[in-house]
Design a protein around this motif. Structure first.
Motif, PDB file in Angstrom:
ATOM      1  N   ASN A   1     -51.456  -3.046   9.004  1.00  0.00           N
ATOM      2  CA  ASN A   1     -51.246  -2.886   7.566  1.00  0.00           C
ATOM      3  C   ASN A   1     -50.155  -1.855   7.295  1.00  0.00           C
ATOM      4  O   ASN A   1     -49.485  -1.385   8.224  1.00  0.00           O
ATOM      5  CB  ASN A   1     -52.561  -2.522   6.868  1.00  0.00           C
ATOM      6  CG  ASN A   1     -53.132  -1.195   7.373  1.00  0.00           C
ATOM      7  OD1 ASN A   1     -52.446  -0.401   8.016  1.00  0.00           O
ATOM      8  ND2 ASN A   1     -54.403  -0.961   7.080  1.00  0.00           N
ATOM      9  N   MET A   2     -49.985  -1.471   6.044  1.00  0.00           N
ATOM     10  CA  MET A   2     -48.906  -0.561   5.669  1.00  0.00           C
ATOM     11  C   MET A   2     -49.066   0.823   6.288  1.00  0.00           C
ATOM     12  O   MET A   2     -48.091   1.562   6.429  1.00  0.00           O
ATOM     13  CB  MET A   2     -48.831  -0.446   4.139  1.00  0.00           C
ATOM     14  CG  MET A   2     -48.412  -1.738   3.455  1.00  0.00           C
ATOM     15  SD  MET A   2     -48.445  -1.591   1.645  1.00  0.00           S
ATOM     16  CE  MET A   2     -47.234  -0.298   1.401  1.00  0.00           C
ATOM     17  N   ASP A   3     -50.308   1.182   6.637  1.00  0.00           N
ATOM     18  CA  ASP A   3     -50.564   2.476   7.271  1.00  0.00           C
ATOM     19  C   ASP A   3     -50.430   2.415   8.788  1.00  0.00           C
ATOM     20  O   ASP A   3     -50.684   3.407   9.477  1.00  0.00           O
ATOM     21  CB  ASP A   3     -51.967   2.973   6.906  1.00  0.00           C
ATOM     22  CG  ASP A   3     -52.106   3.255   5.425  1.00  0.00           C
ATOM     23  OD1 ASP A   3     -51.314   4.067   4.914  1.00  0.00           O
ATOM     24  OD2 ASP A   3     -52.996   2.663   4.774  1.00  0.00           O
ATOM     25  N   GLY A   4     -50.063   1.235   9.306  1.00  0.00           N
ATOM     26  CA  GLY A   4     -49.925   1.083  10.739  1.00  0.00           C
ATOM     27  C   GLY A   4     -51.239   0.915  11.469  1.00  0.00           C
ATOM     28  O   GLY A   4     -51.311   1.073  12.696  1.00  0.00           O
ATOM     29  N   LEU A   5     -52.307   0.586  10.732  1.00  0.00           N
ATOM     30  CA  LEU A   5     -53.631   0.420  11.318  1.00  0.00           C
ATOM     31  C   LEU A   5     -53.960  -1.055  11.479  1.00  0.00           C
ATOM     32  O   LEU A   5     -53.597  -1.881  10.639  1.00  0.00           O
ATOM     33  CB  LEU A   5     -54.694   1.078  10.425  1.00  0.00           C
ATOM     34  CG  LEU A   5     -54.491   2.571  10.130  1.00  0.00           C
ATOM     35  CD1 LEU A   5     -55.494   3.042   9.079  1.00  0.00           C
ATOM     36  CD2 LEU A   5     -54.621   3.400  11.397  1.00  0.00           C
ATOM     37  N   SER A   6     -54.651  -1.399  12.545  1.00  0.00           N
ATOM     38  CA  SER A   6     -55.081  -2.786  12.746  1.00  0.00           C
ATOM     39  C   SER A   6     -56.160  -3.134  11.738  1.00  0.00           C
ATOM     40  O   SER A   6     -57.109  -2.376  11.543  1.00  0.00           O
ATOM     41  CB  SER A   6     -55.621  -2.972  14.168  1.00  0.00           C
ATOM     42  OG  SER A   6     -54.611  -2.766  15.122  1.00  0.00           O
ATOM     43  N   THR A   7     -56.035  -4.278  11.102  1.00  0.00           N
ATOM     44  CA  THR A   7     -57.002  -4.675  10.088  1.00  0.00           C
ATOM     45  C   THR A   7     -57.289  -6.169  10.204  1.00  0.00           C
ATOM     46  O   THR A   7     -56.426  -6.949  10.627  1.00  0.00           O
ATOM     47  CB  THR A   7     -56.477  -4.333   8.674  1.00  0.00           C
ATOM     48  OG1 THR A   7     -57.485  -4.631   7.707  1.00  0.00           O
ATOM     49  CG2 THR A   7     -55.220  -5.104   8.342  1.00  0.00           C
ATOM     50  N   TYR A   8     -58.515  -6.558   9.864  1.00  0.00           N
ATOM     51  CA  TYR A   8     -58.918  -7.957   9.947  1.00  0.00           C
ATOM     52  C   TYR A   8     -58.197  -8.773   8.882  1.00  0.00           C
ATOM     53  O   TYR A   8     -58.112  -8.363   7.724  1.00  0.00           O
ATOM     54  CB  TYR A   8     -60.425  -8.092   9.740  1.00  0.00           C
ATOM     55  CG  TYR A   8     -61.278  -7.650  10.907  1.00  0.00           C
ATOM     56  CD1 TYR A   8     -60.766  -6.849  11.927  1.00  0.00           C
ATOM     57  CD2 TYR A   8     -62.614  -8.026  10.984  1.00  0.00           C
ATOM     58  CE1 TYR A   8     -61.546  -6.448  12.982  1.00  0.00           C
ATOM     59  CE2 TYR A   8     -63.416  -7.627  12.046  1.00  0.00           C
ATOM     60  CZ  TYR A   8     -62.879  -6.833  13.049  1.00  0.00           C
ATOM     61  OH  TYR A   8     -63.653  -6.437  14.099  1.00  0.00           O
ATOM     62  N   VAL A   9     -57.706  -9.954   9.278  1.00  0.00           N
ATOM     63  CA  VAL A   9     -56.964 -10.809   8.358  1.00  0.00           C
ATOM     64  C   VAL A   9     -57.888 -11.716   7.569  1.00  0.00           C
ATOM     65  O   VAL A   9     -57.764 -11.829   6.344  1.00  0.00           O
ATOM     66  CB  VAL A   9     -55.923 -11.649   9.127  1.00  0.00           C
ATOM     67  CG1 VAL A   9     -55.239 -12.646   8.196  1.00  0.00           C
ATOM     68  CG2 VAL A   9     -54.889 -10.752   9.787  1.00  0.00           C
ATOM     69  N   ASP A  10     -58.817 -12.378   8.237  1.00  0.00           N
ATOM     70  CA  ASP A  10     -59.601 -13.407   7.532  1.00  0.00           C
ATOM     71  C   ASP A  10     -61.104 -13.146   7.511  1.00  0.00           C
ATOM     72  O   ASP A  10     -61.872 -13.994   7.080  1.00  0.00           O
ATOM     73  CB  ASP A  10     -59.319 -14.792   8.127  1.00  0.00           C
ATOM     74  CG  ASP A  10     -59.763 -14.916   9.576  1.00  0.00           C
ATOM     75  OD1 ASP A  10     -60.109 -13.884  10.192  1.00  0.00           O
ATOM     76  OD2 ASP A  10     -59.755 -16.043  10.104  1.00  0.00           O
ATOM     77  N   LEU A  11     -61.542 -11.972   7.949  1.00  0.00           N
ATOM     78  CA  LEU A  11     -62.967 -11.623   7.887  1.00  0.00           C
ATOM     79  C   LEU A  11     -63.164 -10.427   6.963  1.00  0.00           C
ATOM     80  O   LEU A  11     -62.561  -9.365   7.169  1.00  0.00           O
ATOM     81  CB  LEU A  11     -63.510 -11.286   9.279  1.00  0.00           C
ATOM     82  CG  LEU A  11     -63.754 -12.445  10.245  1.00  0.00           C
ATOM     83  CD1 LEU A  11     -64.124 -11.908  11.623  1.00  0.00           C
ATOM     84  CD2 LEU A  11     -64.852 -13.372   9.720  1.00  0.00           C
TER      85      LEU A  11
END
Length: 589
Positions: free
Chosen positions: A125-135
């Motif tokens: 994401n914009m903060d450079g953190l991994s984030t779930y796309v569809d869950l």
């Protein structure tokens, strides 16, 4: 001897060698998770990965019952088992293959389970953190039928309900989103529905360890042979429990207590845990966990502080030391799946419903933008503002449910290692929550070359990385040895509030075994009344973040306003806390 005879002898010798090797290979349950339809309650599918399987199908045991081989499917090292809830209860699951027995894993038949995203289902994401796309997970308003409303919303937005934490009215949706722009658009629309209280977006940075690498590099660890737990009177408490409690001839026997650790796994190939395979029932000390590959894993060290064998290397488990006198302790290690904070809460709900009295949360997160005590940015265990907002609502719902349905359960949480403030609203979770059922633990270490008495406030000093402030209830030794696979060899020293937390959790379990009627607020009172001190006396006005914990009050020192401890921060005294638990039971007589 004929050629045929020689061939027979050679084949027999090879068969014996192969059989012997199979007998020596440990049988280990490495992964056990719900699979198939997670919303089905009465018939549950469980998938497990097993190391050390032989050619034949092992016998599967769940509690005292044997699972029929007809309910088991095998594909290489993977087993899939179907459990009818009407025929079994939650309990330890283990495998038996001739004389070999695997580690036991707690298999809950409760129905709070969520899915983790795969490698192709996360983005930065914009903060450079991994984030779930569809869950995502949605928290449905309590006046709604959660599943029915979740299915209605899923149909409306082209999603699918794939998981749930039903007691909290939380349901997990798989969205028709291919990127973060599509996800955020759907989140905005779903979040505006009147039936939706909050949307939880999962960010999957590794929250499993409470160690801050930057601070670990700057901060000096204690010597490998230092006895950090002496600062909390660890051995004195064990000795008192073993000897003094039976001598008092109180009209009760110590009661069995179940503890839950929200951790990933434990290495059963280490000397600390070598005798925890197969069937186990109280009054023994039992550890139920998935097997870890690394002996110095976070979960192994945390579990070792409670249950490691004595004198074999690595840790010395506090509850293991009480085994011959206690009514037994069941230590359940579980975190549901790799779905981050949401999975931690799902596992916690299942464990509480399965009878856990003490939950150990050696984890926590900081919001992006959080500042440490020097005004610098915190750089560990960060989450975005939108993720923190969802987590806060999820945690609030958990503690409201806990207060209403399970008021006797206590959660022990690490203060964190960001050299920041543990109780700052919106910047630290879950330690910032103010509830009688949450105890927050900071970390300290021995001073170098200290020749002071153990109860002197200067006997220890705060770990410079430990979070502080009024929300911290007590500090405990932050450093412990990791486990090793070699008998008699001590592992590396690991430090952090993660390892202070199980000292307190184990102590609370011991206190509850003496007096199961103690409620969380009473446990906190006894901890604080028994506490030694740490740090300077600031007369309730902390300066420069020297208020390490909530200051000791006159009411915690017999209402003596001029007591020398008043105004200082609190340090764990395991001996006196156990003694106060005994006294609390004596008053009930």
């Amino acid at each position: 001897m004929s050629l045929r005879s020689v061939s027979v002898v050679v084949l027999f010798t090879c068969w014996v060698a192969i059989s012997s090797a199979a007998e020596q290979t440990p049988l280990r349950l490495e992964r056990v998770e719900r699979c198939g339809n997670l919303l089905v309650s009465e018939i549950q599918d469980w998938c497990m990965t097993v190391r050390g399987l032989s050619e034949k199908l092992p016998v599967l045991k769940l509690g005292a019952e044997t699972i029929s081989s007809d309910a088991v499917q095998r594909d290489g090292s993977t087993l899939k088992v179907r459990i009818a809830r009407a025929e079994f209860q939650s309990g330890p699951l283990w495998l038996q293959d001739s004389r070999r027995e695997s580690n036991a894993v707690w298999l809950t038949l409760r129905n709070s389970h969520v899915l983790a995203a795969g490698p192709d289902e996360v983005m930065k994401n914009m903060d450079g953190l991994s984030t779930y796309v569809d869950l995502i997970s949605i928290l449905i308003e309590e006046n709604q039928n959660g599943l029915q409303e979740a299915e209605r919303l899923a149909k409306k937005y082209g999603a699918k309900v794939v998981g749930s934490i039903a007691p909290l009215n939380v349901y997990q949706l798989r969205l028709p989103a291919k990127n973060l722009e599509q996800r955020d658009s759907l989140v905005l629309r779903i979040g505006s529905e009147t039936s939706v209280d909050a949307v939880v977006i999962e960010e999957s940075a590794a929250e499993g360890t409470e160690q801050n690498t930057a601070h670990q590099e700057k901060e000096k660890k204690p010597a490998p042979d230092s006895d950090e737990w002496a600062a909390n009177r660890f051995l004195d408490a064990v000795n008192y429990y073993r000897k003094s409690i039976p001598q008092r001839q109180l009209p009760f026997s110590p009661q069995p207590i179940r503890i839950g650790l929200i951790e990933r796994d434990v290495d059963f190939d280490t000397s600390d845990f070598a005798d925890y395979s197969g069937a186990c029932s109280m009054p023994r000390i039992c550890i139920f966990a998935r097997d870890a590959v690394k002996s110095d894993s976070h979960g192994t060290t945390v579990a070792g502080i409670l249950g490691a064998r004595w004198d074999d290397g690595g840790n010395t488990g506090f509850l293991r030391g009480l085994e011959k006198t206690s009514g037994g302790f069941e230590i359940i290690v579980d975190r549901n799946s790799d779905a981050g904070i949401t999975a931690n809460i799902a596992a916690s709900v299942n464990l509480v419903e399965d009878g856990v009295r003490v939950l150990n949360w050696s984890w926590g997160i900081h919001r992006v933008g959080a500042k440490d005590v020097k005004g610098d940015d915190v750089d560990s265990l960060l989450r975005s503002g939108i993720a923190m907002s969802g987590y806060e609502e999820l945690l609030e719902e958990f503690f409201l449910w806990l207060r209403k349905e399970h008021p006797d359960v206590v959660v022990v949480n690490s203060a964190g290692n960001g050299a920041s403030f543990s109780g700052t609203d919106e910047y630290r979770l879950p330690s910032s929550f103010v509830t009688e059922q949450l105890l927050v633990v900071g970390g300290h270490q021995l001073r170098e070359h200290a020749s002071l008495h153990v109860d002197d406030p200067a006997y220890v000093e705060k770990r410079s990385s430990s979070n502080v402030d009024m929300r911290v209830d007590i500090t405990a030794a932050a450093c412990a040895h990791s486990s090793t696979k070699i008998v008699g060899q001590a592992g590396e020293v690991h430090c952090g509030t993660s390892y202070a937390t199980p000292l307190v959790a184990g102590l609370l379990a011991a206190m509850l075994s003496i007096n199961p009627e103690l409620h969380p607020e009473q446990l906190r009172i006894l901890l604080r009344r028994s506490a030694m001190t740490i740090g300077e006396n600031h007369d309730f006005e902390g300066m420069d973040a020297e208020d390490l914990t909530a200051p000791i009050l006159p009411s915690e020192r017999g209402y003596q306003i001029d007591d020398k401890d008043v105004g200082r921060s609190a340090r764990l005294d395991m001996l006196k806390a156990v003694d106060l638990a005994v006294q609390s039971r004596s008053r009930v007589r």
